[in-house]
Design a protein around this motif. Structure first.
Motif, PDB file in Angstrom:
ATOM      1  N   SER A   1      51.007  40.667  43.666  1.00 31.34           N
ATOM      2  CA  SER A   1      49.367  40.340  42.740  1.00 31.34           C
ATOM      3  C   SER A   1      48.621  41.160  43.477  1.00 31.34           C
ATOM      4  O   SER A   1      48.355  41.443  44.773  1.00 31.34           O
ATOM      5  CB  SER A   1      48.837  39.430  42.052  1.00 31.34           C
ATOM      6  OG  SER A   1      48.673  38.566  43.717  1.00 31.34           O
ATOM      7  N   PHE A   2      47.447  41.677  42.882  1.00 29.33           N
ATOM      8  CA  PHE A   2      46.244  42.305  43.697  1.00 29.33           C
ATOM      9  C   PHE A   2      45.388  41.740  43.113  1.00 29.33           C
ATOM     10  O   PHE A   2      45.334  41.132  41.708  1.00 29.33           O
ATOM     11  CB  PHE A   2      46.292  43.998  43.200  1.00 29.33           C
ATOM     12  CG  PHE A   2      47.835  44.857  43.637  1.00 29.33           C
ATOM     13  CD1 PHE A   2      47.164  45.266  45.411  1.00 29.33           C
ATOM     14  CD2 PHE A   2      48.362  44.890  43.229  1.00 29.33           C
ATOM     15  CE1 PHE A   2      48.628  45.788  46.137  1.00 29.33           C
ATOM     16  CE2 PHE A   2      50.080  45.212  43.524  1.00 29.33           C
ATOM     17  CZ  PHE A   2      49.450  46.163  45.148  1.00 29.33           C
ATOM     18  N   SER A   3      43.956  41.580  43.751  1.00 28.90           N
ATOM     19  CA  SER A   3      42.730  41.362  43.222  1.00 28.90           C
ATOM     20  C   SER A   3      41.937  41.697  44.300  1.00 28.90           C
ATOM     21  O   SER A   3      41.963  42.641  45.205  1.00 28.90           O
ATOM     22  CB  SER A   3      42.929  39.826  43.243  1.00 28.90           C
ATOM     23  OG  SER A   3      42.947  39.378  44.429  1.00 28.90           O
ATOM     24  N   VAL A   4      40.860  41.570  44.061  1.00 34.01           N
ATOM     25  CA  VAL A   4      39.011  42.269  44.553  1.00 34.01           C
ATOM     26  C   VAL A   4      38.567  41.222  45.245  1.00 34.01           C
ATOM     27  O   VAL A   4      38.835  40.064  45.525  1.00 34.01           O
ATOM     28  CB  VAL A   4      38.299  43.292  43.518  1.00 34.01           C
ATOM     29  CG1 VAL A   4      38.917  44.010  43.118  1.00 34.01           C
ATOM     30  CG2 VAL A   4      37.818  41.887  42.286  1.00 34.01           C
ATOM     31  N   ARG A   5      37.898  41.228  46.424  1.00 30.51           N
ATOM     32  CA  ARG A   5      37.453  40.128  47.004  1.00 30.51           C
ATOM     33  C   ARG A   5      35.803  40.400  47.239  1.00 30.51           C
ATOM     34  O   ARG A   5      35.215  41.516  47.494  1.00 30.51           O
ATOM     35  CB  ARG A   5      38.076  41.001  48.629  1.00 30.51           C
ATOM     36  CG  ARG A   5      39.741  41.093  49.302  1.00 30.51           C
ATOM     37  CD  ARG A   5      39.461  41.093  50.785  1.00 30.51           C
ATOM     38  NE  ARG A   5      39.042  39.644  50.993  1.00 30.51           N
ATOM     39  CZ  ARG A   5      39.208  39.056  52.586  1.00 30.51           C
ATOM     40  NH1 ARG A   5      40.043  40.258  53.374  1.00 30.51           N
ATOM     41  NH2 ARG A   5      38.729  38.266  53.033  1.00 30.51           N
TER      42      ARG A   5
ATOM     43  N   TRP B   1      37.725  47.270  38.086  1.00 27.99           N
ATOM     44  CA  TRP B   1      38.603  46.569  37.672  1.00 27.99           C
ATOM     45  C   TRP B   1      39.664  45.841  36.520  1.00 27.99           C
ATOM     46  O   TRP B   1      38.517  45.505  36.030  1.00 27.99           O
ATOM     47  CB  TRP B   1      38.521  45.482  39.564  1.00 27.99           C
ATOM     48  CG  TRP B   1      39.767  44.795  39.367  1.00 27.99           C
ATOM     49  CD1 TRP B   1      39.991  43.554  38.929  1.00 27.99           C
ATOM     50  CD2 TRP B   1      41.047  45.573  40.306  1.00 27.99           C
ATOM     51  NE1 TRP B   1      41.149  43.155  39.946  1.00 27.99           N
ATOM     52  CE2 TRP B   1      41.774  44.111  40.638  1.00 27.99           C
ATOM     53  CE3 TRP B   1      41.470  46.655  41.013  1.00 27.99           C
ATOM     54  CZ2 TRP B   1      43.097  44.413  41.249  1.00 27.99           C
ATOM     55  CZ3 TRP B   1      42.202  47.088  41.921  1.00 27.99           C
ATOM     56  CH2 TRP B   1      43.185  46.185  41.753  1.00 27.99           C
ATOM     57  N   LYS B   2      40.493  45.731  36.651  1.00 30.90           N
ATOM     58  CA  LYS B   2      41.002  45.417  35.763  1.00 30.90           C
ATOM     59  C   LYS B   2      42.231  44.042  35.521  1.00 30.90           C
ATOM     60  O   LYS B   2      43.083  45.186  36.619  1.00 30.90           O
ATOM     61  CB  LYS B   2      41.560  46.684  34.331  1.00 30.90           C
ATOM     62  CG  LYS B   2      41.603  47.565  34.300  1.00 30.90           C
ATOM     63  CD  LYS B   2      42.091  49.616  33.219  1.00 30.90           C
ATOM     64  CE  LYS B   2      42.786  48.580  32.786  1.00 30.90           C
ATOM     65  NZ  LYS B   2      43.601  50.033  31.942  1.00 30.90           N
ATOM     66  N   ALA B   3      41.388  43.242  35.659  1.00 27.97           N
ATOM     67  CA  ALA B   3      41.826  41.949  36.586  1.00 27.97           C
ATOM     68  C   ALA B   3      43.652  41.648  35.773  1.00 27.97           C
ATOM     69  O   ALA B   3      44.232  41.770  35.886  1.00 27.97           O
ATOM     70  CB  ALA B   3      41.511  40.707  36.342  1.00 27.97           C
ATOM     71  N   LYS B   4      43.444  42.160  34.153  1.00 31.92           N
ATOM     72  CA  LYS B   4      44.816  41.969  33.423  1.00 31.92           C
ATOM     73  C   LYS B   4      46.022  43.026  34.060  1.00 31.92           C
ATOM     74  O   LYS B   4      46.865  42.329  34.279  1.00 31.92           O
ATOM     75  CB  LYS B   4      44.066  42.378  32.146  1.00 31.92           C
ATOM     76  CG  LYS B   4      46.030  41.885  31.270  1.00 31.92           C
ATOM     77  CD  LYS B   4      45.596  41.785  29.946  1.00 31.92           C
ATOM     78  CE  LYS B   4      46.912  41.838  29.003  1.00 31.92           C
ATOM     79  NZ  LYS B   4      46.548  42.044  27.532  1.00 31.92           N
ATOM     80  N   ASP B   5      45.506  44.251  34.464  1.00 33.50           N
ATOM     81  CA  ASP B   5      46.469  45.579  35.010  1.00 33.50           C
ATOM     82  C   ASP B   5      46.790  44.875  36.488  1.00 33.50           C
ATOM     83  O   ASP B   5      47.482  45.408  36.911  1.00 33.50           O
ATOM     84  CB  ASP B   5      46.141  46.487  34.533  1.00 33.50           C
ATOM     85  CG  ASP B   5      46.107  46.722  32.336  1.00 33.50           C
ATOM     86  OD1 ASP B   5      47.070  45.844  32.058  1.00 33.50           O
ATOM     87  OD2 ASP B   5      45.298  47.612  31.991  1.00 33.50           O
ATOM     88  N   GLN B   6      45.654  44.691  37.027  1.00 35.10           N
ATOM     89  CA  GLN B   6      45.717  44.764  38.246  1.00 35.10           C
ATOM     90  C   GLN B   6      45.522  46.138  38.770  1.00 35.10           C
ATOM     91  O   GLN B   6      46.400  46.354  40.162  1.00 35.10           O
ATOM     92  CB  GLN B   6      46.659  44.009  38.912  1.00 35.10           C
ATOM     93  CG  GLN B   6      46.692  42.473  38.715  1.00 35.10           C
ATOM     94  CD  GLN B   6      47.848  41.477  38.953  1.00 35.10           C
ATOM     95  OE1 GLN B   6      48.748  42.052  40.355  1.00 35.10           O
ATOM     96  NE2 GLN B   6      48.237  40.672  39.026  1.00 35.10           N
ATOM     97  N   ARG B   7      44.680  47.315  38.029  1.00 32.84           N
ATOM     98  CA  ARG B   7      44.367  48.635  38.655  1.00 32.84           C
ATOM     99  C   ARG B   7      42.807  49.136  38.449  1.00 32.84           C
ATOM    100  O   ARG B   7      42.689  47.711  37.785  1.00 32.84           O
ATOM    101  CB  ARG B   7      45.809  48.688  37.782  1.00 32.84           C
ATOM    102  CG  ARG B   7      46.852  48.751  38.140  1.00 32.84           C
ATOM    103  CD  ARG B   7      47.631  49.226  39.817  1.00 32.84           C
ATOM    104  NE  ARG B   7      48.907  49.872  40.275  1.00 32.84           N
ATOM    105  CZ  ARG B   7      49.127  48.856  40.268  1.00 32.84           C
ATOM    106  NH1 ARG B   7      48.461  47.055  40.678  1.00 32.84           N
ATOM    107  NH2 ARG B   7      50.629  48.519  41.006  1.00 32.84           N
TER     108      ARG B   7
END
Length: 282
Positions: free
Chosen positions: A4-8, A45-51
């Motif tokens: 998974s990807f997320s922003v810090r 940042w699109k949290a749902k798509d993680q892109r």
């Protein structure tokens, strides 16, 4: 395994850009690593798509195409690592996964240790002597015996110092191996690991630290007096007489037995022997 990807948000800089964090979850473990050179504003940042979504026309270009490609590539690398682990029956660890990620090298999936060793022997047939190839084959059988006895699956990434210590204990304690033979086993292993490393079959260099020096052994040889005593001795057996003559001739001429076998009258002159010795194999 999940990626998974997320922003810090806690690492936002003065421009409002935040790094993207990759999180890998497997068997209760969690590995976190920032994706190198990827930064994004929270609104993109699109949290749902993680892109990353495109910036608007009125905004400065946010490199969403290039950055999303990097995220896709990172996810692909992680999946390759876990496919490799599965195919080689390796238990995943945080250290192994991070080491593979940090290496930046391509993960090979299909290079089996034993199959590659067979290839190593096969490709040596035109450049190695039969004796050397037999030594390689004997060494491979020894490695396979160790693998079976210790339930240790041979693959490139676990040829580490821990393997070396376990292999050494097995050789000395269970097989009663002599020091010099163990040194030869280690030498063959390092030769093979170098050969396979050069072909991109693995990136493991831990084997380079393996040390198993050979001990000096007493060289047994005949003095000139003893050689002449043997030379003058007459055996009743024609076979022993022929063996004696061959041995003594080799001592007097300095020729190996393999050279003596190809020697004929055309090589012998009045006071010297002329023979082209070919030793291109090792």
């Amino acid at each position: 395994m999940q990626v998974s990807f997320s922003v810090r948000k806690n690492k936002i800089n003065k421009s409002g850009l935040m790094p993207v964090l990759m999180t890998i979850t497997f068997k209760g473990e969690r590995v976190r690593k920032d994706v190198k050179d990827v930064r994004v504003k929270e609104k993109h940042w699109k949290a749902k798509d993680q892109r990353i979504k495109p910036s608007t026309k009125s905004e400065e270009y946010n490199y969403h195409v290039e950055y999303n490609k990097k995220l896709d590539e990172q996810e692909g690398v992680v999946k390759s690592i876990f496919r490799y682990l599965m195919l080689n029956n390796i238990e995943p660890t945080k250290e192994f996964v991070l080491d593979k990620l940090n290496s930046g090298l391509e993960v090979n999936l299909t290079h089996d240790f034993v199959d590659c060793f067979e290839e190593f022997i096969e490709k040596g047939k035109n450049i190695k002597t039969d004796g050397t190839l037999r030594r390689y084959r004997t060494a491979l059988n020894f490695y396979k015996d160790f693998s079976e006895a210790k339930n240790f699956r041979l693959h490139f990434d676990n040829i580490t110092i821990d393997f070396f210590e376990d292999f050494r204990d097995y050789a000395f304690e269970e097989r009663n191996t002599l020091n010099n033979y163990f040194a030869k086993l280690v030498s063959v292993l390092k030769t093979f690991m170098n050969w396979s490393f050069d072909r991109g079959y693995h990136e493991n260099i831990a084997y380079q630290k393996f040390k198993a020096p050979e001990q000096e052994i007493e060289v047994v040889y005949l003095t000139m007096e003893e050689l002449m005593q043997l030379y003058k001795h007459e055996f009743e057996s024609p076979r022993l007489e022929h063996t004696k003559d061959t041995y003594c001739f080799g001592c007097f001429s300095g020729l190996r037995y393999s050279d003596l076998k190809q020697l004929n009258s055309s090589h012998v002159f009045d006071d010297y022997i002329k023979l082209n010795i070919q030793k291109t194999k090792r």
